[in-house]
Design a protein around this motif. Structure first.
Motif, PDB file in Angstrom:
ATOM      1  N   SER A 217       0.621  -1.299  -0.008  1.00 11.44           N
ATOM      2  CA  SER A 217       0.173  -0.078  -0.095  1.00 11.44           C
ATOM      3  C   SER A 217       0.976   1.280  -0.003  1.00 11.44           C
ATOM      4  O   SER A 217       0.178   2.425  -0.335  1.00 11.44           O
ATOM      5  N   GLU A 218       2.200   1.055   0.317  1.00 14.05           N
ATOM      6  CA  GLU A 218       3.001   2.315   0.290  1.00 14.05           C
ATOM      7  C   GLU A 218       3.579   2.607  -1.106  1.00 14.05           C
ATOM      8  O   GLU A 218       4.246   3.595  -1.186  1.00 14.05           O
ATOM      9  N   PRO A 222       5.898   5.661 -10.445  1.00 18.60           N
ATOM     10  CA  PRO A 222       7.144   6.912 -10.712  1.00 18.60           C
ATOM     11  C   PRO A 222       6.378   7.890 -11.526  1.00 18.60           C
ATOM     12  O   PRO A 222       5.452   7.549 -12.210  1.00 18.60           O
ATOM     13  N   ASP A 223       6.736   9.249 -11.360  1.00 20.82           N
ATOM     14  CA  ASP A 223       6.358  10.329 -12.069  1.00 20.82           C
ATOM     15  C   ASP A 223       5.057  10.823 -11.309  1.00 20.82           C
ATOM     16  O   ASP A 223       4.489  11.933 -11.501  1.00 20.82           O
ATOM     17  N   GLN A 230       5.212   7.094   1.788  1.00 20.92           N
ATOM     18  CA  GLN A 230       5.090   6.286   0.581  1.00 20.92           C
ATOM     19  C   GLN A 230       6.333   6.344   0.025  1.00 20.92           C
ATOM     20  O   GLN A 230       7.438   7.150   0.330  1.00 20.92           O
ATOM     21  N   ILE A 231       6.527   5.277  -1.176  1.00 24.43           N
ATOM     22  CA  ILE A 231       7.918   5.022  -1.701  1.00 24.43           C
ATOM     23  C   ILE A 231       7.339   4.824  -3.317  1.00 24.43           C
ATOM     24  O   ILE A 231       6.295   4.363  -3.356  1.00 24.43           O
ATOM     25  N   TYR A 232       8.226   5.005  -3.946  1.00 24.36           N
ATOM     26  CA  TYR A 232       8.027   4.553  -5.508  1.00 24.36           C
ATOM     27  C   TYR A 232       8.256   2.967  -5.624  1.00 24.36           C
ATOM     28  O   TYR A 232       9.071   2.457  -5.157  1.00 24.36           O
ATOM     29  N   ASP A 233       7.418   2.410  -6.520  1.00 30.00           N
ATOM     30  CA  ASP A 233       7.471   1.041  -6.853  1.00 30.00           C
ATOM     31  C   ASP A 233       8.650   1.073  -7.909  1.00 30.00           C
ATOM     32  O   ASP A 233       8.630   1.498  -8.695  1.00 30.00           O
ATOM     33  N   SER A 234       9.574   0.063  -7.491  1.00 34.03           N
ATOM     34  CA  SER A 234      10.644  -0.374  -8.353  1.00 34.03           C
ATOM     35  C   SER A 234      10.628  -1.603  -8.699  1.00 34.03           C
ATOM     36  O   SER A 234      11.042  -2.159  -9.701  1.00 34.03           O
ATOM     37  N   PHE A 237       9.173  -3.052 -11.984  1.00 32.62           N
ATOM     38  CA  PHE A 237      10.080  -2.589 -13.360  1.00 32.62           C
ATOM     39  C   PHE A 237      11.143  -3.491 -13.502  1.00 32.62           C
ATOM     40  O   PHE A 237      11.691  -3.859 -14.225  1.00 32.62           O
ATOM     41  N   ALA A 238      11.905  -3.479 -12.107  1.00 30.55           N
ATOM     42  CA  ALA A 238      13.273  -4.194 -12.146  1.00 30.55           C
ATOM     43  C   ALA A 238      13.180  -5.612 -12.597  1.00 30.55           C
ATOM     44  O   ALA A 238      13.666  -6.254 -13.414  1.00 30.55           O
TER      45      ALA A 238
END
Lengths: 440, 440
Positions: A217-218, A222-223, A230-234, A237-238
């Motif tokens: 949920s955090e 990106p963008d 909260q943090i960006y979902d990486s 993508f990776a």
């Protein structure tokens, strides 16, 4: 590889890396083969022995641009005393019914064109006057500019042995030979050979379709604007990129919130396009780790042997892991931890070999080498856990990059190798030899 | 690399491999960068230094599932004498406004969740009774199954130092740091980092679009029936696959007959989707070698510096080659010889580096190694020409595969390396050390 009995250890069993990998690879089976167009089969594994249906070359043909002649007619030829031959026509590449070459005659012939009946050898155009009567030439005049080149006379300045500059029918491969064996990975040269023997399609194992979804949920895309906490979902993508890098077709699903029903329905939705599913996050001991909660009940409650099992591995990073199958078709699913480094290392160790097993490859693992540890101080590693540290490899040495923290994503981007510290080693001194997994 | 002056040698100049390559690489320029979505940029070269806009992690957060507490409240805790704390609520990952932790209080906290105000450290759930009052636990009960876990009391069995199990804000990267430098090739870990700092798109050089067409009236498509004098088109398949393997988007155009007008109009048609064009065949000295005839006049008759030049190279295979630019946008075009092995070797030597130059890569060449020649008899090579033989490489040795004939496509499919015999060497004895190009 250990001889682990898959799935038998109890819920409190601490799995070794090798046991978990053996369980994954014992469950994942190569995909069913399909017939693909040649260029769609690039990088895929052939499942049939391909036999040669026709000899290559299919007919005797010239390896030079020149003149097809009889050996005796040019046997005494020299620049001083050239052989003068009547040009009876052109034999271009693709000529179906070439002119006949009689005694005292020559046919102008192009590279790849069939050796015409009556001709016994080929003299390159550079050994002739090209029909121009003005001494040796360096090439022919284009047919479209000088159609008269196919007629008249030609002076030949050098003799040629029988079948000189002639490629014999079957000189490359013969009908009935095996062109390629089952198990061959199709790269450009193999595709060249298949095309050359007339195969437009080929039976291979297809690229696996890998669905990647991150949970949490955090997570914000990106963008977009980050809110508090909260943090960006990486990870999504990776791991989608890593799946493609391994040879798969990667489908990235955006981050899913920590809600079991949402996660379950998202996975059920995605099953239709998945040969393998990968999730990140939600596999640990927290109260909001919904992947565990959701994944033992996806579509196949009544199927024996199905479902996802969650376990602890004797490794760092990557301790909590889930593995099993979901849905009526028993699609394999690997539930990786959510820390970016943990999920990436877990992907390398378990998901990449699974993808390559689905592809039917024999060699499913990254190459490993031994290297000298280049570090200022000793590495420490927890007893009983296999540690994977990020490193930069070169010239027989490996240098640790960043620390051991599983959230250190910046260091990961500088690494090209994983340093492996075995379970029974707690300290590695600078200069010691270590095992290194090369990340390619 | 020689210091060849591109394009100055006269028409009879015999070009060295290095001179021709230098000419190609002096003409081909990296493509203009574009902004691409992260996953579309995989394998591409970054053209900007990417700076970190926000620290990672963006806030202090827990590295464990556990309880956020004050240090003093747990300083004397043991299994015999646990610290008993009031649970004031949950702090889940993504929590924007977490509860405040006062003296004698604890907040249940999840991995990745922000350290709540008032808390100074985190104790893992395994050091507590999980609020159940029944001794140490191995994890939390799921929130959805046991919502009461967020309230009540918890017993803590071990002390924790200040900021234990806390990942500090900025501990990975700090705002203003350089995340990645211009020139970085974007693989999965670099994509992970870009996503993690919130970059959804990135400025890179795109993959080049490479149009491949083969020429020859003798060419038939695979799966069709061969007529007399005909062979299957393999070059367009092989080189399209090789272009993709090099990182390009490959477009395969079927074989074009040996007719200058047809060839010219086909090329003009294809220009719109080409960053680079590759043709095979029609470049030698024959009367039907229409590539030469057609290619000096494609769409840019009036443009100075444009056009394709045909030349002889001091190499085997691959002696005849064409190179230049076509069309109003001066699209680079490499005209390769038509023999399958010649075209493949030429692609490796000249087209692949051109593609990688278009991509903006620094390292455009295949790796080379020295290896011991494993052969029954000496290799012979023509004086004054650099010879490239097909070989199989392994364990410091290279074994020739097949002969030197440029039509031997079956042997090519067994090779994984090219053996290089320099211009001034005519014989290579078994056991001698040779240069080997690894084909990947």
């Amino acid at each position: 590889m250990s001889s682990a009995e898959p799935r038998t250890p109890g819920p409190d069993h601490l799995w070794s890396v090798d046991e978990h990998l053996a369980d994954v690879l014992a469950t994942v089976r190569p995909l069913e083969p399909i017939e693909l167009q040649l260029l769609d089969a690039q990088g895929c594994v052939l499942v049939e022995d391909v036999m040669v249906p026709l000899s290559l070359p299919p007919f005797d043909n010239s390896s030079m641009d020149g003149y097809a002649v009889r050996v005796a007619d040019v046997s005494g030829a020299s620049e001083e005393f050239p052989a003068d031959l009547e040009v009876v026509g052109d034999v271009a590449a693709g000529a179906a019914d070439p002119v006949r070459v009689g005694p005292g005659q020559a046919a102008r012939i192009m590279t790849g064109a069939p050796l015409p009946p009556g001709a016994e050898t080929v003299v390159p155009v550079e050994w002739t006057d090209g029909g121009l009567g003005e001494g040796p030439v360096s090439g022919m005049r284009a047919r479209s500019l000088a159609p008269e080149g196919a007629t008249g006379h030609v002076s030949v300045y050098r003799p040629a042995e029988a079948r000189a500059h002639v490629r014999a029918k079957g000189g490359d491969v013969k009908a009935g030979d095996r062109a390629l064996s089952a198990g061959t990975v199709l790269g450009p040269p193999q595709i060249a050979l298949l095309a050359a023997i007339g195969r437009g399609t080929v039976r291979v194992r297809p690229r696996p379709r890998v669905v990647v979804l991150s949970t949490g949920s955090e997570l914000v895309q990106p963008d977009e604007q980050l809110g508090g906490g909260q943090i960006y979902d990486s990870n999504s993508f990776a791991l989608t990129a890593a799946a493609r890098d391994a040879g798969a077709i990667g489908y990235r699903v955006g981050a899913v919130a920590d809600d079991a029903d949402t996660l379950r329905s998202t996975i059920e939705d995605q099953l239709v396009r998945a040969d393998l599913m990968v999730t990140t996050g939600g596999v640990s001991v927290g109260a909001y780790d919904v992947v565990k909660e959701a994944l033992s009940h996806v579509g196949d409650e009544d199927e024996p042997g199905a479902g996802v099992e969650f376990r602890k591995l004797a490794m760092q990073p990557g301790k909590p892991q889930g593995f099993g199958t979901v849905g009526p078709d028993h699609i394999p699913l690997l539930a990786l931890p959510g820390n970016p480094v943990s999920s990436y290392v877990s992907f390398e160790l378990f998901v990449r070999p699974a993808i390559r097993t689905l592809m039917g490859l024999q060699d499913v693992h990254r190459p490993t080498v031994r290297a000298r540890l280049n570090a200022d101080k000793a590495l420490s590693s927890p007893r009983g856990r296999r540690q994977f540290l990020r490193g930069a490899h070169g010239d027989g040495e490996v240098t640790p990059v960043g620390g051991s923290g599983s959230h250190l994503i910046a260091a990961l981007a500088q690494a090209d190798a994983l340093i492996v510290v075995p379970e029974d080693v707690e300290t590695v001194e600078p200069g010691a030899e270590v095992e290194v997994i090369l990340l390619g």
